[in-house]
Design an enzyme around this catalytic site. Structure first.
Site: not given
Ligand code: IPE
Ligand code: IPE
Ligand code: MG
Length: 241
Positions: A18, A66
């Site tokens: 993340d 996602n």
């Molecule tokens: C969790 O991250 C999913 C992955 C890293 C694939 P998210 O960015 O989707 O989680 P939330 O929405 O902050 O809980």
């Molecule tokens: C994790 O990084 C990747 C996925 C969830 C696919 P994010 O895209 O959630 O990154 P932040 O949380 O917005 O910084």
């Molecule tokens: Mg995220």
């Protein structure tokens, strides 16, 4: 980087990748650039964890939630999976030599046909490998995983192959995407968020957690060393004393 020695290693390590979007934002870049950099970190950390001798490693790459993101971002992420799969196929001999078995955790039916057939191919080609089990969770949700297990078990009960009393924890575990694998001992989440976000819901009942403010694209082997040296000191009780 040379692999550090640890007195205890998790048998199964889970990592929630993340913070890609925030990493890009900090640099004035498009979110897709964050995902691209994050995919490089995934390769680097996957290789290092394998060199350390961790046998099961699960990377959370894309959740069932996602899909709520803008289409352009989802497409950019799918393209990165495609590149990873193409690369895994190009390096198939090398991966097999290293004993790396690839598994994809999640609902494959929700993914584009082209990706799905590459995923099936790589899984099939590496199914005899058992040195390192590399799980990539794509279109994965812990609740969806439990739901599909319940449906499959209910079907068996309906067919008369099973009665309700025969359903136990082991049978449920056998119907999860991680069937045959140990539960995650340690789950790492960077990016400052203190939650699981639907990751390994059933399997994480007794997992240890390690959180850090570092954003996933900035995550290094040193951060993993730190998490593992903290894990070495944990006292796991599993309800005992
Ligand atoms: C969790 O991250 C999913 C992955 C890293 C694939 P998210 O960015 O989707 O989680 P939330 O929405 O902050 O809980
Ligand atoms: C994790 O990084 C990747 C996925 C969830 C696919 P994010 O895209 O959630 O990154 P932040 O949380 O917005 O910084
Ligand atoms: Mg995220």
């Amino acid at each position: 980087m040379a692999a550090k020695q640890f007195s205890v290693l998790p048998q199964h390590l889970g990592i929630i990748m993340d913070g890609n979007g925030r990493w890009a934002k900090q640099r004035g870049l498009a979110r897709s650039e964050g995902h691209k950099q994050g995919s490089e970190t995934f390769r680097k950390i996957g290789e290092y964890a394998g060199n350390l001798g961790i046998r099961y490693i699960t990377f959370y790459a894309f959740s069932t939630e996602n899909w709520n993101r803008p289409e352009t971002e989802v497409n950019a992420i799918m393209n990165l999976f495609d590149s990873f799969l193409t690369e895994a196929i190009d390096r198939l001999d090398e991966n097999i030599e290293k004993g790396i078995r690839l598994h994809f955790l999640g609902d494959k039916s929700g993914l584009p046909d082209e990706l799905r057939s590459l995923m099936d191919f790589v899984e099939e080609q590496t199914k005899h490998c058992n040195k390192v089990h590399l799980n990539l969770a794509i279109n994965y949700g812990g609740r969806q995983e439990i739901l599909q297990a319940v449906r499959a078990i209910a079907k068996q009960v309906k067919l008369g192959n099973l009665n309700a009393e025969q359903i136990d924890e082991a049978l449920i575990a056998d119907h999860l995407y991680t069937a045959g694998q140990p539960d995650p001992d340690l789950i790492i989440r960077p990016s400052g968020e203190l939650r699981l976000s639907n990751f390994l819901t059933y399997q994480s009942a007794y997992s240890e957690f390690w959180f850090s403010d570092v954003l996933w694209p900035d995550f290094t082997e040193e951060h993993l060393n730190q998490a593992l040296s903290d894990y070495e000191k944990r006292h796991r009780r599993f309800g005992g004393i």
